[in-house]
Design a protein around this motif. Structure first.
Motif, PDB file in Angstrom:
ATOM      1  N   MET A   1      -6.656   4.174  -6.957  1.00 46.26           N
ATOM      2  CA  MET A   1      -7.054   4.156  -5.240  1.00 46.26           C
ATOM      3  C   MET A   1      -8.026   4.699  -4.967  1.00 46.26           C
TER       4      MET A   1
ATOM      5  N   CYS B   1      -2.396   6.370   5.541  1.00 51.09           N
ATOM      6  CA  CYS B   1      -2.433   5.221   6.880  1.00 51.09           C
ATOM      7  C   CYS B   1      -4.182   4.317   6.703  1.00 51.09           C
ATOM      8  N   GLU B   2      -4.537   4.905   4.959  1.00 52.61           N
ATOM      9  CA  GLU B   2      -5.490   4.317   4.810  1.00 52.61           C
ATOM     10  C   GLU B   2      -7.131   4.736   5.624  1.00 52.61           C
ATOM     11  N   ASP B   3      -6.725   5.042   6.327  1.00 56.06           N
ATOM     12  CA  ASP B   3      -8.229   5.350   7.309  1.00 56.06           C
ATOM     13  C   ASP B   3      -9.373   6.237   6.230  1.00 56.06           C
TER      14      ASP B   3
ATOM     15  N   THR C   1      -4.487   8.089   1.710  1.00 58.05           N
ATOM     16  CA  THR C   1      -2.975   7.871   0.764  1.00 58.05           C
ATOM     17  C   THR C   1      -2.009   7.457   1.665  1.00 58.05           C
TER      18      THR C   1
ATOM     19  N   PHE D   1       0.877  -1.048   0.096  1.00 56.72           N
ATOM     20  CA  PHE D   1      -0.244   0.234   0.015  1.00 56.72           C
ATOM     21  C   PHE D   1       1.050   1.609   0.066  1.00 56.72           C
ATOM     22  N   GLY D   2       0.415   2.215  -0.531  1.00 60.04           N
ATOM     23  CA  GLY D   2       1.002   3.613  -0.443  1.00 60.04           C
ATOM     24  C   GLY D   2       2.248   4.082  -1.673  1.00 60.04           C
TER      25      GLY D   2
ATOM     26  N   LYS E   1      -9.651   7.619   1.325  1.00 56.47           N
ATOM     27  CA  LYS E   1      -9.658   6.732   2.104  1.00 56.47           C
ATOM     28  C   LYS E   1      -7.651   8.013   2.365  1.00 56.47           C
TER      29      LYS E   1
END
Ligand SMILES: [Zn+2]
Ligand SMILES: [Zn+2]
Length: 310
Positions: free
Chosen positions: A225, A233-235, A231, A187-188, A229
């Motif tokens: 993505m 920490c996906e919170d 980018t 991720f990220g 959301k």
């Protein structure tokens, strides 16, 4: 006889399939960025810097034309597929000395340009000397920049070194076969080179309509993505959007109250010309505003070395 469509065309017919990545277009990427920087320089308080970077991007466009960097070996691609890792991972990559020749070409090109500030010419000349006399120090500098380490990084030289590395990796990415990408990737970070994204963009047109893509700061690959959301920490709970009143609605800062960082998000339906690196660089007022509100940038702009937060 019924024609059997190749894989790509079958996917193109299915509008439920979101294209996962867009590899960079080497024939236009840097020229488009240069043109956008010049457009944004009009009336900008940082016009001189934007124009200097436009000259650098023009030099990048000329340099990539004949660039053919050695690509990933079959072993490396197999390994990256087995471990779900980006196949052209920039940090630790066995860079060919070619990248230093690209750097020499860029700084010669910029230094010979019109209306280049004297300080910038000095930086170019110092880098040119280093290419000839001190390649070791340039290798160290490149590795520090790719790893986003602040120690020992000269902020004035960094954008030029980064520009040479961008040419090198954009060349690699533009010739990469995206069918060789692992099915999943961390991720990220860029699924191709593992660098951090500079910003994200909500695109228009065909299969891309309304989808958000993160934009690699190094190789310019874009990857999908979901929207709303963080980018970093996906919170998904605390994401919010900030903009400057009265300025273009095409640029917002996507802030997160979970990790207290932000990245900018650009909307092509509000301005078709938005270019992630150029528009990020030219919208420093928004960084000031969001910084004052207590958020820090999740990652820097490749053409401006931010240095340490302290
Ligand atoms: Zn990348
Ligand atoms: Zn976050």
């Amino acid at each position: 006889m019924q024609r059997i469509l190749p894989r790509g065309e079958i996917e193109a017919l299915d509008h439920n399939v979101i294209p996962r990545v867009t590899l960079p277009d080497r024939d236009s990427l840097f020229a488009t960025r240069a043109a956008r920087l010049r457009q944004l320089a009009a009336g900008s308080p940082v016009a001189d810097y934007l124009l200097l970077m436009a000259q650098l991007c023009d030099a990048q466009q000329r340099a990539i034309k004949d660039c053919t960097a050695p690509g990933a070996s079959e072993d490396r691609i197999a390994l990256s597929q087995a471990h779900g890792m980006p196949p052209l991972q920039a940090v630790g990559w066995p860079r060919d000395p070619l990248w230093r020749r690209i750097l020499a070409q860029l700084v010669d090109d910029v230094a010979a340009g019109k209306d280049v500030p004297a300080e910038a010419i000095e930086v170019c000349k110092a880098l040119r000397r280093a290419v000839d006399d001190d390649p070791e120090s340039l290798e160290d500098l490149a590795e520090a920049i790719l790893a986003e380490q602040d120690q020992g990084v000269d902020g004035a030289a960094a954008p030029f070194v980064m520009a040479a590395l961008q040419v090198y990796w954009t060349d690699l990415a533009s010739r990469f076969d995206d069918k060789q990408l692992p099915v999943v990737s961390p991720f990220g970070v860029c699924p191709v080179c593992a660098s951090l994204p500079v910003a994200s963009i909500v695109r228009v047109g065909g299969q891309y309509e309304g989808y958000r893509y993160l934009c690699c700061s190094l190789c310019a690959t874009q990857w999908h993505m979901v929207r709303v959301k963080c980018t970093h920490c996906e919170d998904v709970e605390t994401v919010a959007y900030q903009a400057i009143d009265g300025r273009t609605p095409a640029i917002k800062a996507e802030t997160c109250d979970h990790c207290h960082t932000y990245r900018k998000i650009f909307y092509q339906d509000k301005d078709l010309q938005v270019e992630p690196v150029a528009d990020d660089l030219a919208s420093l007022m928004l960084d000031v505003l969001v910084g004052e509100a207590g958020y820090s940038r999740a990652s820097g702009n490749p053409l401006l070395w931010h240095g340490s937060e302290e």
